[in-house]
Design an enzyme around this catalytic site. Structure first.
Site, PDB file in Angstrom:
ATOM      1  N   GLU A   1     -10.868  -6.847   3.421  1.00  0.00           N
ATOM      2  CA  GLU A   1      -9.799  -6.159   5.058  1.00  0.00           C
ATOM      3  C   GLU A   1      -9.947  -5.819   6.509  1.00  0.00           C
ATOM      4  OE1 GLU A   1      -6.295  -2.520   3.854  1.00  0.00           O
ATOM      5  OE2 GLU A   1      -8.156  -2.275   3.666  1.00  0.00           O
TER       6      GLU A   1
ATOM      7  N   GLU B   1      -0.835  -0.617  -4.188  1.00  0.00           N
ATOM      8  CA  GLU B   1      -2.252  -0.341  -4.259  1.00  0.00           C
ATOM      9  C   GLU B   1      -1.912   1.293  -3.972  1.00  0.00           C
ATOM     10  OE1 GLU B   1      -5.157   0.091  -0.478  1.00  0.00           O
ATOM     11  OE2 GLU B   1      -4.322  -1.826  -0.852  1.00  0.00           O
TER      12      GLU B   1
ATOM     13  N   GLU C   1     -10.041   3.926  -3.030  1.00  0.00           N
ATOM     14  CA  GLU C   1     -10.097   4.138  -1.557  1.00  0.00           C
ATOM     15  C   GLU C   1     -10.852   5.264  -0.928  1.00  0.00           C
ATOM     16  OE1 GLU C   1      -6.929   4.609   2.494  1.00  0.00           O
ATOM     17  OE2 GLU C   1      -6.681   2.820   0.982  1.00  0.00           O
TER      18      GLU C   1
ATOM     19  N   ASP D   1       0.588  -1.487   0.097  1.00  0.00           N
ATOM     20  CA  ASP D   1       0.031  -0.173  -0.087  1.00  0.00           C
ATOM     21  C   ASP D   1       0.931   1.404  -0.585  1.00  0.00           C
ATOM     22  OD1 ASP D   1      -1.814   1.543   0.570  1.00  0.00           O
ATOM     23  OD2 ASP D   1      -2.953   1.321   2.081  1.00  0.00           O
TER      24      ASP D   1
ATOM     25  N   HIS E   1     -12.692  -1.339   0.960  1.00  0.00           N
ATOM     26  CA  HIS E   1     -11.230  -0.694   1.962  1.00  0.00           C
ATOM     27  C   HIS E   1     -12.074  -1.703   2.893  1.00  0.00           C
ATOM     28  CE1 HIS E   1      -9.728   3.086   3.508  1.00  0.00           C
ATOM     29  NE2 HIS E   1      -8.387   2.207   4.032  1.00  0.00           N
TER      30      HIS E   1
END
Length: 313
Positions: free
Chosen positions: A262, A164, A191, A138, A241
Site C-alpha cells: 500500500e 476493510e 490495521e 476502506d 497496512h
C-alpha cells in the site's frame, strides 16, 4: 506515538535498551513488552515498542552491511506491486496502479442519505478505474454488521476485492459473520490490531479473510513477520497496512504469501515534502523495487528531521 511515545521512551524504556547488544532484537522486544505489560499490550506503548524494534533491525543490517530482507530470506521479492489509497482513484489508475482503495467517509451517523452516497461513490470509483483495476473500500470502523451486509449487496456490481475494517474492532463475532456471509469480496482487518496475541484472537474467530498489521504499530518487523507466518499456516494472507515504507517493503519482500504494498495515492500537485518522499518511496510503473543498501536503505538527515519536528519534550 508522537510526543507521548517519546515520553515513554525517555522516562521508562530507554533504561532497558541503552547498553544492550543491538543484535539481540527479539530478546530486547520480549523484555520491553513484559515490563510495559501492566500499562501496555495495545495502542501507544506498542507503537513505541515498534519504533524501537525497527531502529534495532535497521541497525542490525548496517552492522553486518546487508539489507534487512537478506537477513530473513534467500529468495526475497525484489519487485513488489503497489496499490494506491485515496479519493482520486481514477488518477491513480491512469498512473499505473493495478489496484486502488477508496476511503468511504459516511457511517451510521449519516443515516440513509450517507448509505446512498457511499453506494454512489463506490460505483463512481469503479467507473473511474475501469474493469481491469482492482477496487477496495476502506470504512474505518464506521458501520455495523447490518449496514455492511446491505452495502455489500448494493455494491455487488462494483466487484470489490475487499471491504476493510467495517465495524468496531472488538466485535470479532460480527467480523466472523461478515466473513461467512459476504462473498467473493474479502472482509479484512488488522490495521489497528497489536502483536501476535491480538492477531491470534482475530484468527481464532476466523474474523478476517486477510490481515493487515502495520509494521510501525503492531510490534515491529520481527513481530509482524511472526504474525504473517502464523496466518499463512491457516492460509490467511498478510497485506501490510502502509507497506510502502522502507521497512514495510523489506518485510513485504519476505512474507510467506504474495501480496501488494500500500501507498497513499500520489497528489496531482506534488505537495509531498522532502521528508515524506524520503520515508515513502515512490513506485515506478505500479511497482516498488528494492536495492541492496544496508539496513532499510535509508539514511536520515538530522537537519531534515529538525526542520519538520513539530513537538518536543
Amino acid at each position: 506515538g508522537g510526543l507521548a511515545g517519546a515520553l515513554i521512551i525517555e522516562k521508562h524504556l530507554q533504561n532497558f535498551v541503552i547498553g544492550r547488544d543491538p543484535l539481540d532484537v527479539e530478546e530486547v522486544w520480549e523484555r520491553l513488552y513484559h515490563i510495559t505489560s501492566i500499562y501496555g499490550r495495545r495502542g501507544l506503548v506498542i507503537y513505541v515498542l515498534s519504533g524501537i524494534e525497527l531502529a534495532l533491525v535497521d541497525l542490525c543490517g548496517k552492522i553486518v552491511d546487508a539489507p534487512v530482507y537478506s537477513l530473513i530470506t534467500d529468495t526475497p521479492r525484489f519487485k513488489i506491486p503497489a496499490y494506491a489509497t485515496g479519493a482520486d482513484v481514477g488518477y491513480y489508475a491512469e498512473n499505473g496502479f493495478a489496484a486502488c482503495k477508496l476511503p468511504l467517509r459516511h457511517g451510521l451517523a449519516e443515516g440513509e442519505s450517507g448509505f446512498t452516497e457511499n453506494v454512489e461513490l463506490i460505483h463512481a470509483a469503479r467507473d473511474a478505474v475501469g474493469t481491469e483495476t482492482e477496487l477496495m473500500a476502506d470504512i474505518y470502523l464506521r458501520w455495523d454488521v447490518d449496514y455492511t451486509l446491505r452495502f455489500a449487496d448494493a455494491a455487488t456490481d462494483a466487484c470489490l476485492k475487499w471491504i476493510e475494517e467495517p465495524i468496531p474492532l472488538d466485535d470479532y463475532a460480527g467480523m466472523a459473520q461478515l466473513v461467512r456471509e459476504i462473498q467473493p469480496a474479502w472482509i479484512v482487518s488488522g490495521e489497528h490490531e497489536f502483536t501476535r496475541y491480538g492477531f491470534r484472537e482475530l484468527l481464532r474467530w476466523e474474523a478476517a479473510d486477510m490481515i493487515q498489521p502495520d509494521i510501525s504499530w503492531a510490534g515491529g518487523f520481527t513481530e509482524c513477520l511472526r504474525i504473517a507466518r502464523e496466518a499463512a499456516e491457516l492460509d490467511i494472507p498478510t497485506w501490510l497496512h502502509q507497506a510502502g515504507t522502507p521497512w514495510g517493503l523489506h518485510l513485504t519482500a519476505c512474507l510467506p504469501m504474495p501480496c501488494m504494498a500500500e501507498t497513499f495515492g500520489p497528489s496531482r500537485d506534488g505537495v509531498e515534502n522532502e521528508l515524506y518522499r524520503l520515508l515513502r518511496p515512490a513506485p515506478q510503473d505500479g511497482f516498488f523495487s528494492l536495492n541492496d543498501a544496508p539496513g532499510f536503505g535509508v539514511e536520515l538527515d538530522e537537519r531534515l528531521l529538525e526542520a519538520y519536528t513539530v513537538d518536543r519534550l
